[in-house]
Design a protein around this motif. Structure first.
Motif, PDB file in Angstrom:
ATOM      1  N   ARG A  54     -53.013 -79.007  -1.425  1.00  0.00           N
ATOM      2  CA  ARG A  54     -52.547 -78.407  -2.814  1.00  0.00           C
ATOM      3  C   ARG A  54     -51.307 -77.523  -2.899  1.00  0.00           C
ATOM      4  N   ASN A  55     -50.742 -77.411  -3.976  1.00  0.00           N
ATOM      5  CA  ASN A  55     -49.394 -76.705  -4.030  1.00  0.00           C
ATOM      6  C   ASN A  55     -49.828 -75.061  -4.068  1.00  0.00           C
ATOM      7  N   HIS A  56     -50.898 -74.707  -3.812  1.00  0.00           N
ATOM      8  CA  HIS A  56     -50.876 -73.225  -3.906  1.00  0.00           C
ATOM      9  C   HIS A  56     -52.312 -72.733  -2.991  1.00  0.00           C
ATOM     10  N   ASP A  57     -52.247 -71.500  -2.541  1.00  0.00           N
ATOM     11  CA  ASP A  57     -53.160 -71.024  -2.077  1.00  0.00           C
ATOM     12  C   ASP A  57     -53.331 -69.434  -2.651  1.00  0.00           C
ATOM     13  N   ALA A  58     -54.250 -69.213  -3.122  1.00  0.00           N
ATOM     14  CA  ALA A  58     -54.581 -68.052  -4.086  1.00  0.00           C
ATOM     15  C   ALA A  58     -53.177 -67.965  -5.027  1.00  0.00           C
ATOM     16  N   GLU A  59     -52.421 -66.792  -4.895  1.00  0.00           N
ATOM     17  CA  GLU A  59     -51.375 -66.540  -5.765  1.00  0.00           C
ATOM     18  C   GLU A  59     -49.971 -66.997  -5.081  1.00  0.00           C
ATOM     19  N   ARG A  60     -49.968 -67.769  -3.814  1.00  0.00           N
ATOM     20  CA  ARG A  60     -48.758 -68.109  -3.389  1.00  0.00           C
ATOM     21  C   ARG A  60     -48.528 -69.547  -3.222  1.00  0.00           C
ATOM     22  N   ALA A  61     -47.172 -69.951  -3.801  1.00  0.00           N
ATOM     23  CA  ALA A  61     -46.911 -71.519  -4.047  1.00  0.00           C
ATOM     24  C   ALA A  61     -46.659 -72.171  -2.472  1.00  0.00           C
ATOM     25  N   VAL A  62     -47.450 -73.061  -1.983  1.00  0.00           N
ATOM     26  CA  VAL A  62     -47.387 -73.876  -0.850  1.00  0.00           C
ATOM     27  C   VAL A  62     -46.498 -75.205  -1.085  1.00  0.00           C
ATOM     28  N   THR A  63     -45.639 -75.434   0.079  1.00  0.00           N
ATOM     29  CA  THR A  63     -44.975 -76.754   0.028  1.00  0.00           C
ATOM     30  C   THR A  63     -45.379 -77.793   1.078  1.00  0.00           C
ATOM     31  N   GLY A  64     -46.316 -77.297   1.944  1.00  0.00           N
ATOM     32  CA  GLY A  64     -46.979 -78.099   3.064  1.00  0.00           C
ATOM     33  C   GLY A  64     -47.962 -77.610   4.082  1.00  0.00           C
ATOM     34  N   ILE A  65     -48.723 -78.292   4.763  1.00  0.00           N
ATOM     35  CA  ILE A  65     -49.532 -77.620   5.559  1.00  0.00           C
ATOM     36  C   ILE A  65     -49.339 -78.587   7.165  1.00  0.00           C
ATOM     37  N   GLY A  66     -49.228 -77.825   8.112  1.00  0.00           N
ATOM     38  CA  GLY A  66     -49.307 -78.441   9.421  1.00  0.00           C
ATOM     39  C   GLY A  66     -50.694 -78.229   9.987  1.00  0.00           C
ATOM     40  N   ARG A 135     -67.406 -78.041  12.355  1.00  0.00           N
ATOM     41  CA  ARG A 135     -67.399 -78.210  13.693  1.00  0.00           C
ATOM     42  C   ARG A 135     -66.014 -78.733  14.117  1.00  0.00           C
ATOM     43  N   LEU A 136     -65.198 -79.467  13.304  1.00  0.00           N
ATOM     44  CA  LEU A 136     -63.791 -80.158  13.833  1.00  0.00           C
ATOM     45  C   LEU A 136     -62.839 -78.934  14.332  1.00  0.00           C
ATOM     46  N   PRO A 137     -62.650 -79.022  15.498  1.00  0.00           N
ATOM     47  CA  PRO A 137     -61.509 -78.110  15.798  1.00  0.00           C
ATOM     48  C   PRO A 137     -60.008 -78.372  15.518  1.00  0.00           C
ATOM     49  N   VAL A 138     -59.861 -78.163  14.156  1.00  0.00           N
ATOM     50  CA  VAL A 138     -58.554 -78.348  13.491  1.00  0.00           C
ATOM     51  C   VAL A 138     -57.964 -77.070  12.845  1.00  0.00           C
ATOM     52  N   TRP A 139     -56.816 -76.587  13.287  1.00  0.00           N
ATOM     53  CA  TRP A 139     -56.125 -75.396  12.517  1.00  0.00           C
ATOM     54  C   TRP A 139     -54.919 -75.919  11.695  1.00  0.00           C
ATOM     55  N   LYS A 140     -54.748 -74.957  10.530  1.00  0.00           N
ATOM     56  CA  LYS A 140     -53.678 -75.288   9.804  1.00  0.00           C
ATOM     57  C   LYS A 140     -52.807 -74.296   9.459  1.00  0.00           C
ATOM     58  N   ARG A 141     -51.497 -74.604   9.469  1.00  0.00           N
ATOM     59  CA  ARG A 141     -50.357 -73.745   9.201  1.00  0.00           C
ATOM     60  C   ARG A 141     -49.761 -74.041   7.628  1.00  0.00           C
ATOM     61  N   GLN A 142     -50.076 -73.114   6.865  1.00  0.00           N
ATOM     62  CA  GLN A 142     -49.563 -73.257   5.382  1.00  0.00           C
ATOM     63  C   GLN A 142     -48.071 -72.781   5.281  1.00  0.00           C
ATOM     64  N   THR A 143     -47.003 -73.599   4.911  1.00  0.00           N
ATOM     65  CA  THR A 143     -45.774 -73.062   4.783  1.00  0.00           C
ATOM     66  C   THR A 143     -45.502 -72.830   3.072  1.00  0.00           C
ATOM     67  N   PHE A 144     -44.914 -71.783   2.734  1.00  0.00           N
ATOM     68  CA  PHE A 144     -44.911 -71.300   1.310  1.00  0.00           C
ATOM     69  C   PHE A 144     -43.327 -71.527   0.987  1.00  0.00           C
ATOM     70  N   THR A 145     -43.278 -71.511  -0.457  1.00  0.00           N
ATOM     71  CA  THR A 145     -42.035 -71.802  -1.029  1.00  0.00           C
ATOM     72  C   THR A 145     -40.754 -70.824  -0.565  1.00  0.00           C
ATOM     73  N   ASP A 146     -41.432 -69.571  -0.117  1.00  0.00           N
ATOM     74  CA  ASP A 146     -40.333 -68.535   0.327  1.00  0.00           C
ATOM     75  C   ASP A 146     -39.757 -68.768   1.855  1.00  0.00           C
ATOM     76  N   GLY A 147     -40.440 -69.994   2.479  1.00  0.00           N
ATOM     77  CA  GLY A 147     -40.098 -70.257   3.802  1.00  0.00           C
ATOM     78  C   GLY A 147     -40.908 -69.623   4.779  1.00  0.00           C
ATOM     79  N   SER A 148     -41.863 -68.604   4.503  1.00  0.00           N
ATOM     80  CA  SER A 148     -42.830 -68.243   5.359  1.00  0.00           C
ATOM     81  C   SER A 148     -43.986 -69.093   5.608  1.00  0.00           C
ATOM     82  N   SER A 149     -44.607 -68.827   6.784  1.00  0.00           N
ATOM     83  CA  SER A 149     -45.828 -69.660   6.937  1.00  0.00           C
ATOM     84  C   SER A 149     -47.068 -68.936   7.531  1.00  0.00           C
ATOM     85  N   GLN A 150     -48.227 -69.346   7.337  1.00  0.00           N
ATOM     86  CA  GLN A 150     -49.666 -68.518   7.785  1.00  0.00           C
ATOM     87  C   GLN A 150     -50.751 -69.534   8.517  1.00  0.00           C
ATOM     88  N   TRP A 151     -51.182 -69.042   9.611  1.00  0.00           N
ATOM     89  CA  TRP A 151     -52.062 -69.925  10.115  1.00  0.00           C
ATOM     90  C   TRP A 151     -53.487 -69.553   9.714  1.00  0.00           C
TER      91      TRP A 151
END
Length: 155
Positions: A54-66, A135-151
């Motif tokens: 999706r294009n957001h996480d809470a109040e932050r705009a998201v461009t993608g997920i790794g 159960r699945l050992p998968v982690w995500k790194r969200q990238t936000f429109t301001d260029g920052s990212s968060q695991w």
């Protein structure tokens, strides 16, 4: 030995559902193709779930997920599918999780289930999604429109 009329017979074990696909992949996934693969002439319902970026996480705009995964992730998703299949409540099922860099709108998780009746198909599809999330050992790194990212999803 045949049970006597006053002794109840043991119920037969539930048949195992057919697992058509259970994997982690870097390739794009299609819930439509997965739904086609679980088709069964005896099934009256096919239920699918498509988890998309999706294009957001809470109040932050998201461009993608790794998405990154542990080397055992493929085995874990196969085990989840087999565990659910052993319960025998559905005809066929498939579950695929994607890893790598995904853009907004791309599918990260696809699940498809066929069953004789809709209630079982909805319940099992939901159960698979919840077990994958747990159960699945998968982690995500969200990238936000301001260029920052968060695991997230990191133990």
């Amino acid at each position: 030995m045949t049970p006597s009329p006053d002794q109840p017979s043991r119920p037969l074990p539930a048949p195992t559902a057919r697992v058509v696909r259970a994997e982690v992949t870097e390739a794009p996934i299609s819930v439509t193709e997965l739904a086609d693969a679980v088709q069964d002439a005896a099934a009256g319902a096919v239920v699918t779930f498509e988890g998309v970026v999706r294009n957001h996480d809470a109040e932050r705009a998201v461009t993608g997920i790794g998405y990154s995964c542990h080397p055992t992730a493929g085995q874990v998703v196969e085990q989840i599918a087999q565990d659910v299949a052993q319960r025998g409540r559905v005809r066929a099922l498939g579950v695929v999780h994607r890893v790598g860099d995904l853009s907004v709108g791309e599918a990260a998780l696809a699940v498809a289930v066929s069953s004789d009746h809709r209630a079982e198909a909805f319940a099992v599809c939901s159960q698979i999604v919840e077990e994958v999330k747990e159960r699945l050992p998968v982690w995500k790194r969200q990238t936000f429109t301001d260029g920052s990212s968060q695991w997230s999803n990191i133990a």
